[in-house]
Scaffold this active site. Sequence first.
Site, mmCIF file in Angstrom:
data_model
loop_
_atom_site.group_PDB
_atom_site.id
_atom_site.type_symbol
_atom_site.label_atom_id
_atom_site.label_comp_id
_atom_site.label_asym_id
_atom_site.label_seq_id
_atom_site.Cartn_x
_atom_site.Cartn_y
_atom_site.Cartn_z
ATOM 1 N N ARG A 56 -2.669 8.658 -10.638
ATOM 2 C CA ARG A 56 -3.847 8.891 -11.484
ATOM 3 C C ARG A 56 -5.114 9.215 -10.682
ATOM 4 O O ARG A 56 -6.120 9.627 -11.253
ATOM 5 C CB ARG A 56 -4.068 7.698 -12.418
ATOM 6 N N ASN A 86 -1.445 -11.975 -14.436
ATOM 7 C CA ASN A 86 -1.094 -11.975 -13.014
ATOM 8 C C ASN A 86 -1.960 -10.969 -12.253
ATOM 9 O O ASN A 86 -1.971 -9.784 -12.584
ATOM 10 C CB ASN A 86 0.390 -11.584 -12.885
ATOM 11 N N GLY A 116 9.655 -0.865 -6.446
ATOM 12 C CA GLY A 116 9.058 -2.050 -7.067
ATOM 13 C C GLY A 116 8.418 -2.974 -6.052
ATOM 14 O O GLY A 116 8.648 -2.868 -4.844
ATOM 15 N N LYS A 154 -3.924 6.592 -2.226
ATOM 16 C CA LYS A 154 -4.910 5.854 -3.026
ATOM 17 C C LYS A 154 -5.709 4.835 -2.212
ATOM 18 O O LYS A 154 -6.928 4.758 -2.339
ATOM 19 C CB LYS A 154 -4.213 5.150 -4.192
ATOM 20 N N ALA A 210 0.824 -1.206 0.000
ATOM 21 C CA ALA A 210 0.000 0.000 0.000
ATOM 22 C C ALA A 210 0.858 1.256 0.000
ATOM 23 O O ALA A 210 0.505 2.274 0.574
ATOM 24 C CB ALA A 210 -0.914 -0.001 1.223
ATOM 25 N N GLY A 248 2.127 2.770 -2.852
ATOM 26 C CA GLY A 248 2.044 3.542 -4.097
ATOM 27 C C GLY A 248 1.329 4.872 -3.911
ATOM 28 O O GLY A 248 0.513 5.032 -3.008
HETATM 29 C C1 UD1 Z 1 1.752 -5.496 -10.911
HETATM 30 C C2 UD1 Z 1 2.457 -6.781 -11.344
HETATM 31 C C3 UD1 Z 1 1.783 -7.309 -12.619
HETATM 32 C C4 UD1 Z 1 0.310 -7.525 -12.367
HETATM 33 C C5 UD1 Z 1 -0.344 -6.245 -11.854
HETATM 34 C C6 UD1 Z 1 -1.760 -6.523 -11.424
HETATM 35 C C7 UD1 Z 1 4.775 -6.578 -10.638
HETATM 36 C C8 UD1 Z 1 6.152 -6.265 -11.085
HETATM 37 N N1 UD1 Z 1 3.852 -6.497 -11.580
HETATM 38 O O1 UD1 Z 1 1.981 -4.543 -11.927
HETATM 39 O O2 UD1 Z 1 2.385 -8.528 -13.021
HETATM 40 O O3 UD1 Z 1 -0.340 -7.953 -13.570
HETATM 41 O O4 UD1 Z 1 0.368 -5.746 -10.702
HETATM 42 O O5 UD1 Z 1 -2.380 -5.314 -11.085
HETATM 43 O O6 UD1 Z 1 4.568 -6.932 -9.494
HETATM 44 N N2 UD1 Z 1 3.637 -1.017 -4.667
HETATM 45 C C9 UD1 Z 1 4.302 -0.667 -3.524
HETATM 46 N N3 UD1 Z 1 5.629 -0.316 -3.605
HETATM 47 C C10 UD1 Z 1 6.299 -0.324 -4.780
HETATM 48 C C11 UD1 Z 1 5.588 -0.678 -5.958
HETATM 49 C C12 UD1 Z 1 4.271 -1.034 -5.870
HETATM 50 O O7 UD1 Z 1 3.731 -0.662 -2.428
HETATM 51 O O8 UD1 Z 1 7.491 -0.009 -4.772
HETATM 52 C C13 UD1 Z 1 2.219 -1.385 -4.587
HETATM 53 C C14 UD1 Z 1 1.333 -0.414 -5.319
HETATM 54 O O9 UD1 Z 1 0.905 0.618 -4.443
HETATM 55 C C15 UD1 Z 1 0.196 -1.288 -5.789
HETATM 56 C C16 UD1 Z 1 0.846 -2.640 -5.971
HETATM 57 O O10 UD1 Z 1 2.022 -2.624 -5.197
HETATM 58 O O11 UD1 Z 1 -0.813 -1.426 -4.817
HETATM 59 C C17 UD1 Z 1 1.143 -2.965 -7.428
HETATM 60 O O12 UD1 Z 1 2.056 -2.024 -7.921
HETATM 61 P P1 UD1 Z 1 1.912 -1.407 -9.373
HETATM 62 O O13 UD1 Z 1 3.045 -0.489 -9.594
HETATM 63 O O14 UD1 Z 1 0.548 -0.900 -9.589
HETATM 64 O O15 UD1 Z 1 2.158 -2.718 -10.249
HETATM 65 P P2 UD1 Z 1 1.698 -2.969 -11.745
HETATM 66 O O16 UD1 Z 1 2.624 -2.263 -12.647
HETATM 67 O O17 UD1 Z 1 0.266 -2.715 -11.860
#
Ligand code: UD1
Length: 450
Positions: free
Chosen positions: A15, A169, A80, A22, A9, A11
Site C-alpha cells: 500500500r 494485539n 507469515g 516500507k 521487516a 513485508g
Molecule cells: C499482525 C498480527 C495481528 C496484530 C497486527 C498489529 C499476526 C498473525 N498478526 O497482523 O494480531 O494485531 O499485526 O499490527 O502476527 N512480516 C514479515 N514476514 C512475513 C509477514 C509479516 O516480515 O512473512 C512483517 C511485516 O513486514 C510487518 C509485520 O511483520 O512489519 C506484521 O505483518 P502484517 O502482515 O502486517 O501483520 P498483520 O496482518 O497486520
Amino acid sequence: MDTALIILAAGKGTRMNSDLPKVLHRVASAPLLEHAMAAGAMLAPRHTVVVAGHGADQVRAAATLFDEDAQVVEQTEQLGTAHAVAQARPALDGFDGMALVLYGDTPFVQPETLEKMQEALANHDVVVLGFEAADPARYGRLVMQGDALERIVEFKDASPEERAITLCNSGVVACKSELLFDLIDKVGNDNASEEYYLTDIIGLAHAEGRSATVVTCAEAETMGVNSRADLARAEAAFQSRARALLMEDGVTLIAPETVFLARDTYIGRDTVVEPNVVFGPNVTVESGTTIRAFSHLEGCHVSRGGVVGPYARLRPGAELAEDVRIGNFVEIKNAQIAEGAKVNHLSYIGDATVGARSNIGAGTITCNYDGVMKHHTTIGAGAFIGSNTMLVAPVTIGDGAMTGSGSVITSDVEPEALALSRAPQVEKPGMARKMFEILKAKKAKMQRGS
Ligand code: UD1
Ligand code: CA
C-alpha cells in the site's frame, strides 16, 4: 536477563506504492526501521536480528548503518509472522535470554513499555503487548481468561463475539528465546490467510499449561505504517510529541507547529527556535542559542551563545564554537568556525576552518571544488575577509590578515598582511558627464528617426 531483538521487516508494504521497502520510508528524517531499532536498543540487547525480505540489501544497509552489530537474516518468502521469526533461529542459536519481537513498521513503541514487558516475563512464559483500540478494525483480538491471556485470534478467523473484543494485539511479543522457537515449530498455517501466525504461539503455550499475559500501552505507541497517509500521520504524531518534549526541557519554540525535528535532534535549555526551522538528522544545539526563522540544519553542532539565521543553512560537518554568528543566506558545510567568528551575509564556507573572532565579509566564497577534488581553506584568528572575496582553495589566510573586497585569493596570505588582487582603479575627470551627453544625444537621434 539478556535480550535479543527480532525485528520483522520483510513485508513489501504494497500500500506504500513504492520502490523503497516500507521500513525505509522516513519519519523525522530516520527510516521507520531505525525508530524500532532505537527503542529496542534502550534495553541494551545482546543480539539484534533484523528479518529482511523485500529490498533486503537496502534494509541490511540501513540496519547496519544504525547498528553495525545488527544481524540481518533473509526471509525469501513472506509466509507469515511466525515464519519470519523462525528465520532468526540460527542467529540466536544457544542464546537463552529474552527474545523480543518488534515490527520494523511500528516506530513509536516506547522503551519504558518494553521494560515493562521484560519485567513481566520474570513471572510468565509469554508476554504480549496489547492496547485498547478506539477502532479495533482488523487487529488480532486478545482472548482473556481472567488475568491470563488464553489465545489471540486474527480478525479474519474471529467469530462475531471475538470481533467485539476491543483489547488488541500490537504484534510485540516477549518470550524466552528457546521456548519461542519451540512453540513456533508447532505453528501451522490452517487459517483464513494460510499464513504461519506468530499469534498462534499463545494458544499453544496455554495448551501446554504455560502462562501468557498482556502488558498494555497507549494506542499511539502501536501505530503502524502501511500507507503514505499513515506515514504523514506518523510524522505529525512524532513532531507534536517531540515539540512538546523540547518545550518541557526548556526550549522556546515560538511557533511549535512550524518547527520540524529529527529523531535524534538535541536542543539545550533556553535556546530559542524561531518559526519555520527544519532540523535534519544529527543536529546538536547547546543551551542559550538562537536559531532564527527559516533556517535549515543537518549534521551540525551549534555551541552556546550562537545565533544562526534567519535563512541560514548548516550542512553536515558544520561545527560552530561559542558565540558564533551565522547570518542570512549563509551556507556552512564541513567547516569549523571558532569562537566569536562572524559570517553574517550571503556567504559559502565549505571545507574550511575559520579562526576565533574572524569576520567574514558579505559574499565571501570558499572555492573548495576544482571540478574533480575538494580543497581546504584555512583562515586564522582575528582575520578580516573583505566583502566578495573568493578564496581559491587550497589556501591559508594568516592570523590577523586582511583581504581587500572583491579579491580573488589564490595564494597564501601571511599573518597580519593585507592581500589585494583586483584591477587598480582608474579615474577620468569629467568623463561621466561627457558619457551622459553622448548617450542622451544618441537616444534623441534614434527617437527622431522612428
Ligand atoms: C499482525 C498480527 C495481528 C496484530 C497486527 C498489529 C499476526 C498473525 N498478526 O497482523 O494480531 O494485531 O499485526 O499490527 O502476527 N512480516 C514479515 N514476514 C512475513 C509477514 C509479516 O516480515 O512473512 C512483517 C511485516 O513486514 C510487518 C509485520 O511483520 O512489519 C506484521 O505483518 P502484517 O502482515 O502486517 O501483520 P498483520 O496482518 O497486520
Ligand atoms: Ca500490519
